[in-house]
Scaffold this motif. Sequence first.
Motif, PDB file in Angstrom:
ATOM      1  N   VAL A   1       0.839  -1.204   0.000  1.00  0.00           N
ATOM      2  CA  VAL A   1       0.000   0.000   0.000  1.00  0.00           C
ATOM      3  C   VAL A   1       0.874   1.253   0.000  1.00  0.00           C
ATOM      4  O   VAL A   1       0.598   2.218  -0.714  1.00  0.00           O
ATOM      5  N   ARG A   2       1.935   1.241   0.792  1.00  0.00           N
ATOM      6  CA  ARG A   2       2.823   2.408   0.829  1.00  0.00           C
ATOM      7  C   ARG A   2       3.507   2.620  -0.519  1.00  0.00           C
ATOM      8  O   ARG A   2       3.703   3.771  -0.943  1.00  0.00           O
ATOM      9  N   ARG A   3       3.864   1.538  -1.186  1.00  0.00           N
ATOM     10  CA  ARG A   3       4.434   1.660  -2.537  1.00  0.00           C
ATOM     11  C   ARG A   3       3.426   2.291  -3.480  1.00  0.00           C
ATOM     12  O   ARG A   3       3.760   3.166  -4.299  1.00  0.00           O
ATOM     13  N   TYR A   4       2.192   1.834  -3.417  1.00  0.00           N
ATOM     14  CA  TYR A   4       1.132   2.387  -4.263  1.00  0.00           C
ATOM     15  C   TYR A   4       0.942   3.874  -3.979  1.00  0.00           C
ATOM     16  O   TYR A   4       0.845   4.686  -4.912  1.00  0.00           O
TER      17      TYR A   4
ATOM     18  N   ILE B   1       0.490   5.110   7.372  1.00  0.00           N
ATOM     19  CA  ILE B   1       0.024   6.066   6.372  1.00  0.00           C
ATOM     20  C   ILE B   1      -0.585   7.251   7.109  1.00  0.00           C
ATOM     21  O   ILE B   1      -0.967   7.124   8.282  1.00  0.00           O
ATOM     22  N   GLU B   2      -0.668   8.384   6.458  1.00  0.00           N
ATOM     23  CA  GLU B   2      -1.243   9.547   7.115  1.00  0.00           C
ATOM     24  C   GLU B   2      -2.236  10.257   6.216  1.00  0.00           C
ATOM     25  O   GLU B   2      -2.118  10.240   4.985  1.00  0.00           O
ATOM     26  N   GLU B   3      -3.206  10.876   6.861  1.00  0.00           N
ATOM     27  CA  GLU B   3      -4.276  11.551   6.137  1.00  0.00           C
ATOM     28  C   GLU B   3      -3.829  12.927   5.670  1.00  0.00           C
ATOM     29  O   GLU B   3      -3.090  13.635   6.367  1.00  0.00           O
TER      30      GLU B   3
ATOM     31  N   ARG C   1      -7.584   1.801   7.254  1.00  0.00           N
ATOM     32  CA  ARG C   1      -7.800   2.174   8.667  1.00  0.00           C
ATOM     33  C   ARG C   1      -6.748   1.541   9.562  1.00  0.00           C
ATOM     34  O   ARG C   1      -6.224   2.202  10.484  1.00  0.00           O
ATOM     35  N   GLU C   2      -6.425   0.289   9.314  1.00  0.00           N
ATOM     36  CA  GLU C   2      -5.428  -0.387  10.145  1.00  0.00           C
ATOM     37  C   GLU C   2      -4.047   0.220   9.940  1.00  0.00           C
ATOM     38  O   GLU C   2      -3.286   0.382  10.917  1.00  0.00           O
ATOM     39  N   LEU C   3      -3.709   0.555   8.720  1.00  0.00           N
ATOM     40  CA  LEU C   3      -2.406   1.177   8.473  1.00  0.00           C
ATOM     41  C   LEU C   3      -2.332   2.576   9.073  1.00  0.00           C
ATOM     42  O   LEU C   3      -1.285   2.985   9.596  1.00  0.00           O
ATOM     43  N   ALA C   4      -3.441   3.314   9.012  1.00  0.00           N
ATOM     44  CA  ALA C   4      -3.473   4.644   9.617  1.00  0.00           C
ATOM     45  C   ALA C   4      -3.323   4.552  11.132  1.00  0.00           C
ATOM     46  O   ALA C   4      -2.593   5.346  11.751  1.00  0.00           O
TER      47      ALA C   4
END
Length: 396
Positions: free
Chosen positions: A225-228, A264-266, A256-259
């Motif tokens: 997800v971070r790569r994407y 990840i950040e909003e 949500r779990e990664l946040a």
Amino acid sequence: MTTTSRITWDAASARRAERQFLTGPAGPNGSGTPVAAVVGAMMGAHAQVLSAAEVSVGVRTSTLTRADVRAALWDERSLIKTYGPRGTVHLLPARELPLWSAALTAIPTGPSPFPPDVRLSEEQAAQVVAAIGEALGDTCLTLDELTEEIVARTGPWAGDRVMPAFQDMWPRWRQVLHRAGWAGALCFGPNRGRKATYTRPPVAGAAGGGTDGASGTDAALGAFVRRYLGAYGPATPQHFAKWLAAPTGWAGTVFRELAAAGDIEEVDFEGARAWVAAGDTEFPDGPPRGVRLLPYFDAYVIAAQPRERLFPGAAHERALAGGQAGNYPVLLVDGVVAGVWHQRRQGRRTTVTVEPLVRLTARQERELGEQVERVGEVLEARAELAVGEVRVGPHA
């Protein structure tokens, strides 16, 4: 108090184009970057039509040609041709296959589109994927040969010709062909005449991405997800789900779990909630500048969202087919779609017809000519530019 970064479309578009090598060619002075590194930055190159993938990769460099892409695929094996996002054929870096396998096999299996008497149960699907891995080993098999091996290892039910496809009936097992690719049990081999072949990938890519247990899979999915987001952020779970053809609810849970874990950040993306990888909040002032020609189903065209900003005005009607991106090769001007194009090859020459949807400046016209020349170099042909209406339909 946490301050939410505000990202404009121009800034997001500029960063995506930069990271996609669409504002400048890959590598020092436009050279020296391996084919696999370019494909990795794109998050895969759509390769249902291999020549389109060759153009996708080549136009992001100043020197690579289709011969270089084919050498990376068949000789060096730094690329593999397999099933990627949306179950469609992609070129992927071989060394990244474990990561892709972990992410793609984590996508929940949706309801089968086939009637009950055609479907495979999950147990049967697992048997087929295992049989494919056993059958291929170090060999290349055509579909007919692979069918024989699968039936021998599972049972006659796998070979029943009950799956409707292209005015034909395919064997039942082919419902999970793409899942075998996702699991790392299968990839394409060199064609045998006009027939495609399949083999085992040069790098192990079993489900789980080479990690142990659910926690390892979760870690790999988070890295994916971070790569994407690094390539196409800011993005929402809905954007991610659309790119993968995955359930939106599942994507929302993943985000949500990664946040919650701080991975990840909003950010505020044009007034809407979106996400980037944690700490990856530096963006150019934008917008991107320059003219590019991108082929069918280019990664940038498929993944960059929101689509109404990427296809503004007349481009929304002219360059999308029923709202679906990728059906037409597109002219990209300053980061947005501003026309369509088509190339017709005759021997060593190819005519590139470009239909701009906006008035081009003198500088942009020069850049368009350079892009046409570059497309010709990638295809190892002498290219000629014709400006006018593209009269062929999608996929022509």
